[in-house]
Design a protein around this motif. Structure first.
Motif, PDB file in Angstrom:
ATOM      1  N   ALA A  68      58.294 -14.235  87.141  1.00  0.00           N
ATOM      2  CA  ALA A  68      57.419 -13.813  85.922  1.00  0.00           C
ATOM      3  C   ALA A  68      58.473 -13.384  84.882  1.00  0.00           C
ATOM      4  N   LEU A  69      59.733 -12.910  85.089  1.00  0.00           N
ATOM      5  CA  LEU A  69      60.578 -12.591  84.233  1.00  0.00           C
ATOM      6  C   LEU A  69      61.055 -13.849  83.304  1.00  0.00           C
ATOM      7  N   LEU A  70      61.369 -14.703  84.171  1.00  0.00           N
ATOM      8  CA  LEU A  70      61.765 -15.958  83.601  1.00  0.00           C
ATOM      9  C   LEU A  70      60.654 -16.775  82.733  1.00  0.00           C
ATOM     10  N   MET A  71      59.555 -16.796  83.096  1.00  0.00           N
ATOM     11  CA  MET A  71      58.444 -17.431  82.556  1.00  0.00           C
ATOM     12  C   MET A  71      58.157 -16.542  81.059  1.00  0.00           C
ATOM     13  N   THR A  72      58.078 -15.437  81.094  1.00  0.00           N
ATOM     14  CA  THR A  72      57.745 -14.561  80.068  1.00  0.00           C
ATOM     15  C   THR A  72      58.822 -14.410  78.995  1.00  0.00           C
ATOM     16  N   ASP A  73      60.103 -14.512  79.569  1.00  0.00           N
ATOM     17  CA  ASP A  73      61.094 -14.916  78.475  1.00  0.00           C
ATOM     18  C   ASP A  73      61.299 -16.041  78.120  1.00  0.00           C
ATOM     19  N   THR A  74      60.847 -17.212  78.604  1.00  0.00           N
ATOM     20  CA  THR A  74      60.673 -18.605  77.981  1.00  0.00           C
ATOM     21  C   THR A  74      59.661 -18.444  76.993  1.00  0.00           C
ATOM     22  N   ARG A  75      58.575 -17.891  77.238  1.00  0.00           N
ATOM     23  CA  ARG A  75      57.727 -17.744  76.191  1.00  0.00           C
ATOM     24  C   ARG A  75      58.297 -17.082  74.848  1.00  0.00           C
ATOM     25  N   LYS A  76      58.799 -15.901  74.898  1.00  0.00           N
ATOM     26  CA  LYS A  76      59.318 -15.150  73.954  1.00  0.00           C
ATOM     27  C   LYS A  76      60.395 -16.137  73.176  1.00  0.00           C
ATOM     28  N   ARG A  77      61.287 -16.869  73.965  1.00  0.00           N
ATOM     29  CA  ARG A  77      62.150 -17.787  73.201  1.00  0.00           C
ATOM     30  C   ARG A  77      61.572 -18.825  72.328  1.00  0.00           C
ATOM     31  N   LEU A  78      60.558 -19.502  72.894  1.00  0.00           N
ATOM     32  CA  LEU A  78      59.676 -20.203  72.161  1.00  0.00           C
ATOM     33  C   LEU A  78      58.975 -19.662  70.872  1.00  0.00           C
ATOM     34  N   LEU A  79      58.526 -18.444  70.973  1.00  0.00           N
ATOM     35  CA  LEU A  79      57.987 -17.703  69.784  1.00  0.00           C
ATOM     36  C   LEU A  79      59.153 -17.401  68.945  1.00  0.00           C
ATOM     37  N   ASP A  80      60.425 -17.108  69.279  1.00  0.00           N
ATOM     38  CA  ASP A  80      61.611 -16.843  68.495  1.00  0.00           C
ATOM     39  C   ASP A  80      61.900 -18.352  67.566  1.00  0.00           C
ATOM     40  N   MET A  81      61.692 -19.289  68.005  1.00  0.00           N
ATOM     41  CA  MET A  81      62.262 -20.484  67.637  1.00  0.00           C
ATOM     42  C   MET A  81      60.898 -20.964  66.719  1.00  0.00           C
ATOM     43  N   GLY A  82      59.979 -20.412  66.545  1.00  0.00           N
ATOM     44  CA  GLY A  82      58.683 -20.941  65.449  1.00  0.00           C
ATOM     45  C   GLY A  82      57.497 -21.377  66.090  1.00  0.00           C
ATOM     46  N   TYR A  83      57.256 -21.629  67.453  1.00  0.00           N
ATOM     47  CA  TYR A  83      56.302 -21.764  67.928  1.00  0.00           C
ATOM     48  C   TYR A  83      55.021 -20.592  67.726  1.00  0.00           C
ATOM     49  N   LYS A  84      53.676 -20.851  67.594  1.00  0.00           N
ATOM     50  CA  LYS A  84      52.698 -19.915  67.066  1.00  0.00           C
ATOM     51  C   LYS A  84      52.098 -19.389  68.639  1.00  0.00           C
ATOM     52  N   ASN A  85      51.785 -20.569  69.532  1.00  0.00           N
ATOM     53  CA  ASN A  85      51.084 -20.306  70.832  1.00  0.00           C
ATOM     54  C   ASN A  85      51.615 -21.049  71.910  1.00  0.00           C
ATOM     55  N   PRO A  86      52.925 -20.779  72.144  1.00  0.00           N
ATOM     56  CA  PRO A  86      53.099 -21.680  73.567  1.00  0.00           C
ATOM     57  C   PRO A  86      52.373 -20.941  74.844  1.00  0.00           C
TER      58      PRO A  86
END
Length: 485
Positions: A278-296
């Motif tokens: 779960a940590l890996l998956m939530t961290d991945t989403r955070k990184r995608l948000l930080d990159m500019g994606y709005k709703n990964p």
């Protein structure tokens, strides 16, 4: 939206991947309408009803905001109800003189093919497709481009049936289940030799005895393979209480569109979910948000086909996945849980390419790969069958996967200082406790509690209940299901 530089900064491990063309597939990883050609914004549309199925005639238009499926359109091999095609196919299948009986794994492959997971494949492989998959881990599409296909998807027949079919000059055969009920029709057939030793050696890198898939689906299979165009009478259902989770690639694309996903990242498990995952998956989403994606959106996609006897059964894994969402370990608003219907080979770097390729067809443009993906212990030696790092390295170079962004698994372990799962910090390695899958199973079987924060309480309870269910019932000396040593 994130730039390519920001994309690589967010996932520095990708910067070192050689030879990958990310033009249009890094961030924002979108496919333009022009690139799709005639595809319209929308979801599954079934067209036509002829026996010969071509990409141009049958399939689902792909949505412009999601990654393009292999071949440009999702293959859909289920006969449409409209126009009476489904009923006509059912009658034809019942009348055909030659019937090939499907085993459990065969039926799972019919399911996989019918929904387009293996797009642009139109049915069980003919010999030229089989050889390409076996020797190149890819097949050449109608447009001349190579698409990844690392595992053969084939159907076997025995020598007597092969002789009978060829003696009649038959070009169409019915595929039936174990009760002789028609499932599909295979047309424009081709029968060729099933060289089992070559298939096993090239797929697994060994012919050692004890490979689970080999024992289940190859050793006792026929010495001939039959390929052809597949048309399935109706959608494959299992009636096991889990069919609502078996979403096709077209249905998943509909769901991602409904949620306005601008990126989809996929994670496959064949084991229970713990908080490190779960940590890996939530961290991945955070990184995608930080990159500019709005709703990964996360596609949590446990494997649902054949698995070896000591894996936790699918029904129990799905109960445990449900608890992870109920208890908020993963956010239900940004997570789609579905079952991937493929059988499991345990073929390491060869098989993980198939797992990644299939998720492209479901709309994923990011794929999280872990340590030793699709691997297992050597069946006769005391070692892992594959190098633990080869899976992620192969994915970064695999032909036909250039459009998919591979995200190597960040190592998570239990931080004894913080009393929770965290990413491993080598500067204080003594503070971390690694809990292997074997250790997790042992704790659950012995009803011992894991460290606080290792797994959500409901998920751990489900795992304990599963192992409790293996205790011999009164008056019985046998376990209800096999247990790993």
């Amino acid at each position: 939206m994130a730039t390519q530089a920001a994309f690589l900064a967010g996932f520095p491990q990708l910067a070192a991947q050689p030879g990958r063309d990310r033009a249009g597939t890094g961030a924002p990883a979108r496919v333009s309408v022009a690139a799709i050609g005639s595809a319209k914004v929308g979801v599954a549309v079934k067209v036509g009803g002829g026996a010969r199925l071509g990409v141009a005639r049958r399939g689902a238009p792909c949505r412009a905001s999601l990654i393009e499926p292999d071949g440009g359109r999702l293959v859909d091999l289920v006969a449409p109800e409209e126009g009476g095609r489904r009923e006509a196919l059912r009658r034809e299948a019942a009348s055909l003189p030659h019937r090939v009986r499907l085993g459990r794994v065969d039926k799972e492959w019919v399911h996989v093919l019918s929904e387009g997971w293996a797009s642009p494949l139109q049915g069980f492989m003919r010999e030229h497709e089989f050889l390409q998959a076996l020797h190149f881990n890819a097949i050449r599409g109608e447009d001349g481009r190579m698409v990844n296909m690392s595992v053969p998807i084939v159907l076997s027949v025995g020598d007597a049936q092969r002789r009978a079919i060829q003696a009649d000059g038959a070009t169409r055969v019915a595929l039936v289940d174990d009760r002789d009920c028609p499932i599909a029709v295979l047309s424009d057939i081709e029968i060729y030799k099933h060289n089992k030793e070559e298939r096993i050696a090239r797929t697994w890198g060994t012919t050692a005895p004890g490979l689970p898939y080999v024992e289940e689906a190859i050793t006792n299979a026929g010495d001939w393979l039959i390929g052809g165009d597949l048309e399935v009478i109706e959608p494959i259902k299992y009636n096991d209480g889990l069919d609502q989770y078996r979403l096709s690639p077209a249905q998943l694309r509909e769901e991602f569109a409904r949620r306005n996903a601008d990126a989809v990242f996929a994670f496959q498990l064949r084991n229970p979910v713990h908080n490190g995952h779960a940590l890996l998956m939530t961290d991945t989403r955070k990184r995608l948000l930080d990159m500019g994606y709005k709703n990964p959106v996360l596609l949590l996609h446990p494997l649902g086909g054949f698995t070896k006897a000591d894996d936790v059964p699918l029904s129990w894994r799905m109960k445990q996945h449900e608890k992870v969402l109920e208890e908020g370990v993963l956010n239900p608003e940004s997570t789609v849980v579905a079952i991937f219907p493929s059988p499991m080979h345990y073929a390491g770097p060869t098989e993980v390419q198939w797992h990644a390729k299939a998720r492209i067809n479901a709309g994923a443009n990011f794929y999280i790969v872990g340590r030793d993906p699709a691997g297992m212990s050597h069946p006769t030696a005391k070692r892992d069958l594959y190098d633990a790092d080869h899976g992620k390295k192969v994915l970064s170079m695999a032909p036909g996967l250039e459009r998919l962004n591979i995200l190597p698994f960040r190592v998570a372990a239990y931080d004894t200082k913080q009393k929770k799962m965290d990413f491993f910090d080598p500067s204080r390695k003594d503070d971390f406790l690694f809990i292997s899958g074997t250790k997790m199973r042992t704790l659950a079987k012995n009803r011992e509690s894991p460290p606080d924060g290792f797994m959500c309480p409901g998920g751990w309870k489900v795992l304990v209940e599963y192992y409790d269910s293996l205790v011999p019932s009164e008056g019985s000396s046998k376990l209800r299901e096999p247990v790993a040593a």
